[in-house]
Enzyme design. Sequence first.
Site, mmCIF file in Angstrom:
data_model
loop_
_atom_site.group_PDB
_atom_site.id
_atom_site.type_symbol
_atom_site.label_atom_id
_atom_site.label_comp_id
_atom_site.label_asym_id
_atom_site.label_seq_id
_atom_site.Cartn_x
_atom_site.Cartn_y
_atom_site.Cartn_z
ATOM 1 N N CYS A 245 -10.598 -2.184 3.052
ATOM 2 C CA CYS A 245 -10.661 -2.184 1.580
ATOM 3 C C CYS A 245 -12.032 -2.624 1.060
ATOM 4 C CB CYS A 245 -9.565 -3.079 1.015
ATOM 5 S SG CYS A 245 -9.342 -4.603 1.928
ATOM 6 N N HIS B 291 -10.447 -6.675 -5.492
ATOM 7 C CA HIS B 291 -11.463 -7.342 -4.678
ATOM 8 C C HIS B 291 -12.793 -7.346 -5.432
ATOM 9 C CE1 HIS B 291 -8.790 -7.489 -1.377
ATOM 10 N NE2 HIS B 291 -9.393 -6.707 -0.508
ATOM 11 N N ARG C 53 -10.975 -15.197 0.959
ATOM 12 C CA ARG C 53 -9.716 -14.907 0.262
ATOM 13 C C ARG C 53 -9.650 -15.791 -0.986
ATOM 14 N NH1 ARG C 53 -7.059 -10.558 1.401
ATOM 15 N NH2 ARG C 53 -6.658 -11.048 3.584
ATOM 16 N N VAL D 216 0.836 -1.213 0.000
ATOM 17 C CA VAL D 216 0.000 0.000 0.000
ATOM 18 C C VAL D 216 0.867 1.260 0.000
ATOM 19 C CG1 VAL D 216 -1.727 1.306 1.317
ATOM 20 C CG2 VAL D 216 -1.935 -1.172 1.116
ATOM 21 N N ARG E 258 -10.167 2.954 13.630
ATOM 22 C CA ARG E 258 -11.373 3.226 12.828
ATOM 23 C C ARG E 258 -12.650 3.445 13.626
ATOM 24 N NH1 ARG E 258 -10.246 -1.544 8.668
ATOM 25 N NH2 ARG E 258 -8.536 -0.554 7.521
ATOM 26 N N ARG F 154 14.883 -2.236 9.451
ATOM 27 C CA ARG F 154 15.365 -3.219 8.453
ATOM 28 C C ARG F 154 15.573 -2.592 7.084
ATOM 29 N NH1 ARG F 154 11.120 -5.874 11.102
ATOM 30 N NH2 ARG F 154 9.588 -5.004 9.668
ATOM 31 N N SER F 155 14.740 -1.580 6.758
ATOM 32 C CA SER F 155 14.749 -1.040 5.396
ATOM 33 C C SER F 155 15.505 0.276 5.260
ATOM 34 C CB SER F 155 13.301 -0.797 4.936
ATOM 35 O OG SER F 155 12.568 -1.965 5.022
ATOM 36 N N LYS G 176 -15.895 -5.856 10.589
ATOM 37 C CA LYS G 176 -15.473 -4.519 10.141
ATOM 38 C C LYS G 176 -16.406 -4.001 9.061
ATOM 39 C CE LYS G 176 -10.648 -5.730 10.291
ATOM 40 N NZ LYS G 176 -9.537 -6.029 9.398
ATOM 41 N N SER H 87 -3.291 -9.437 -2.116
ATOM 42 C CA SER H 87 -2.555 -8.205 -1.794
ATOM 43 C C SER H 87 -3.158 -7.492 -0.596
ATOM 44 C CB SER H 87 -2.500 -7.260 -2.995
ATOM 45 O OG SER H 87 -3.791 -7.059 -3.503
#
Length: 350
Positions: A129, A241, A234, A14, A99, A39-40, A213, A159
Site C-alpha cells: 500500500c 496512509h 503505524r 480489502v 511480488r 468459517r465464513s 518492501k 486498516s
Amino acid sequence: MGYRVAVVGATGAVGREILRILAERNFPVDEIAALASARSTGREVSFGEKVIKIQNLETFDFTGWDIALFSPGGAVSAKYAPKAAAAKCLVVDNTSHFRMEPGIPLVVPEVNASALKKARRGIIANPNCSTAQMMVVLKPLHELFGIERVVVSTYQAVSGAGKSGMDELFSQTKGSFVNDAPTVAQFTKQIAFNVIPHIDRFMDDGATKEEWKMAVETRKILDPDIKVLATCVRVPVFIGHSEAISIECRKPIDLAKARNALRNAPGVILRDEREDGGYVTPVECVGEDDTYVSRLRIDPTVENGLAFWCVSDNLRKGAALNAVQIAESLDEQKLIGKDSILWQPAPKPE
Ligand code: A2P
C-alpha cells in the site's frame, strides 16, 4: 461480454472494498464468486445492489473462472493462487508473497501497465500500500528530474493490518474512556493515542520488512537504480496512509515544472496552498481514488532536492483500487480469458 470474477478474502477489509470498486466502476462481470475461509461459508456480502453468499476457498474449483482478485493473506495466497492459475484463472494478488518473484509483474497501472503482458505464471502482484501511492507521485518527478535517492517516513493507518487492526484501535480507544487496560494483539504496543515505529517483522540489518518492501518494490516498478530509505510507522488512524517524502535528483529542480507535472499526472491531485489547512490529511482522502500531494517545497539541504507530503486511501489506491485497475488494464490489453497470450508458452530466446 463480461468475465467470471472471483474475489478471495471477500469478508476482509480489502476484499469488501474490491467488491465495492468492481461494482462502482462497472467492471464487466458476468458472474461473481465471493470466497473466504470455511468459517465464513454462507455469510453474505454486498456486490452493488446484490447480496452474495460466501463460498469456501478450500473447496472452490477455479476452472472456467477468468480472473481472481486475492487478498486473504500471504500464506493463503501462496497455496491457492497457483491452483487458480493452474486452472487458467488469472490471479491479481494483493499479498506480498509473489511480488519479488521473477516472471510475476508488480504493477501500478499509471506507471508500468506494459509489464502485465510479461505475466507468464498466471499471477500478477499488487504492490504494498505505501509503495503504490508513492509510485504514482514519483513517476512524473522521475521523468522530469531523474530521481536517485528517496527518503520516506510513513504514517500508516491501522486498516493496513486488516479488519482486526481496525477493531483493535476501536476497542482500545473506547476502553480508554472507561479506564480499561488496553488489550494488545495485532500490534506490538498500544496503538490508541500512540505511534509505533514497526510494521512487519525485523530484518537482519535493523530495517523492517515493510521498509524493505518499499525499497525493493520501488526498484522493480520504477527504476532499478533508485535508492530508498524508508521508516514505516503505524499511527492511530483508521483509513488513509500519509508519507513525508524527500527526493534527491540528477537534474536541478524547477518547482513550477514539478507542480505542473503533478497536476497532469494520472491518479494525482496537487493541493498545496501554503496556508492554514491548505494541505490534505488522511480523513479527507477516505473513499477517494486519487493520491494527494501537499507541502511541496525545495529541500535546500541537498543538491537537487524536493520534499512533499502525500496521502491516499490505503484500502483503495493502496490495495483494492489498484487491483481493480490492474484487472481493467488486463481487459484493455485483451489479456484475460483462456485464449490470452498469457497462457501461451513463453517465446524461446533467440
Ligand atoms: P474469513 O473472514 O473467513 O477469515 P483481513 O485482512 O481484513 O483480516 O481479511 C482477511 C480475509 O482473508 C478474510 O476474508 C478472511 O476470511 C480471508 N481468509 C483468511 N484465512 C483464510 C483461509 N485459510 N482461506 C480462505 N480465506 C481466508
